[in-house]
Design an enzyme around this catalytic site. Structure first.
Site, PDB file in Angstrom:
ATOM      1  N   CYS A  81       0.871  -1.175   0.000  1.00  0.00           N
ATOM      2  CA  CYS A  81       0.000   0.000   0.000  1.00  0.00           C
ATOM      3  C   CYS A  81       0.906   1.222   0.000  1.00  0.00           C
ATOM      4  O   CYS A  81       2.061   1.143   0.389  1.00  0.00           O
ATOM      5  CB  CYS A  81      -0.850   0.059   1.265  1.00  0.00           C
ATOM      6  SG  CYS A  81      -1.885  -1.363   1.553  1.00  0.00           S
ATOM      7  N   GLU A 133      -8.989   6.842   3.089  1.00  0.00           N
ATOM      8  CA  GLU A 133      -8.317   6.780   1.792  1.00  0.00           C
ATOM      9  C   GLU A 133      -9.245   6.560   0.611  1.00  0.00           C
ATOM     10  O   GLU A 133     -10.219   5.819   0.697  1.00  0.00           O
ATOM     11  CB  GLU A 133      -7.237   5.695   1.847  1.00  0.00           C
ATOM     12  CG  GLU A 133      -6.290   5.959   3.002  1.00  0.00           C
ATOM     13  CD  GLU A 133      -4.931   5.338   2.876  1.00  0.00           C
ATOM     14  OE1 GLU A 133      -4.757   4.375   2.124  1.00  0.00           O
ATOM     15  OE2 GLU A 133      -4.030   5.842   3.567  1.00  0.00           O
TER      16      GLU A 133
END
Length: 190
Positions: A81, A133
């Site tokens: 990520c 996010e």
């Protein structure tokens, strides 16, 4: 198979001070701030990416986040990520993180393809930081293995079959990052 990554050299710069791109609920850019500020409660919605790697048999590569991670340390998650720099091509940023975190190069993969966006918010009760996010989910097939993971990012890696992994996440959710199930769902839709 679980591989311990304690022997690789850690990345030395402070990634918490790098800029991220803030976005609205439709993914449109709004400005920038540091990674740290974006993840400080109550959190700011920002652009991110998650990469899901499969092997040719369809198993998913998991990484256990390093103990020094500021958010969700020691939890199992997808291959990698991260956050693109403001204005940076998201796929290029994802490929760069794969190389930095796991030592994986483009030559070891089928092309990264974007499966879609997964928007989520998750509070880390241990650190009080927040993940909020606009997460671009990428997927690829890894031909070969992980050879040079950064121990500042990754403690261990392992392969898991999707069905048993879903059961594992349901049985022990605190062993996994809160975004993993959603990211895997998005990747499997592609």
């Amino acid at each position: 198979m679980v591989t311990n990554m304690a022997g690789a050299a850690p990345e030395t710069r402070d990634r918490e001070q790098l800029p991220v791109e803030l976005v609205d609920r439709a993914g449109r850019p709004l400005g920038t701030c540091t990674v740290l500020k974006a993840h400080t409660a109550p959190g700011r919605l920002h652009r991110a990416f998650s990469v899901v790697l499969y092997d040719p048999a369809g198993r998913v590569l998991l990484q256990q986040r390093a103990a020094v991670k500021t958010r969700f340390a020691r939890r199992w998650s997808n291959a990698c990520c991260g956050h693109p720099a403001p204005g940076q091509d998201v796929a290029a940023a994802a490929m760069a993180r794969l190389t930095a975190e796991l030592g994986v190069t483009a030559a070891q993969l089928t092309p990264l393809t974007e499966a879609g966006v997964y928007r989520y918010r998750a509070d880390d009760a241990k650190t009080k930081y927040v993940e909020y996010e606009w997460d671009h989910v990428f997927r690829a097939i890894l031909i070969g293995g992980v050879t040079a993971a950064d121990p500042g990012e990754v403690s261990e890696v392992r392969w898991a079959s999707p069905g048993p992994l879903a059961a594992e996440i349901a049985e022990r959710p605190d062993d996994f990052t809160p975004w993993l199930a959603g990211v895997l769902d998005r990747a499997s839709e592609a």
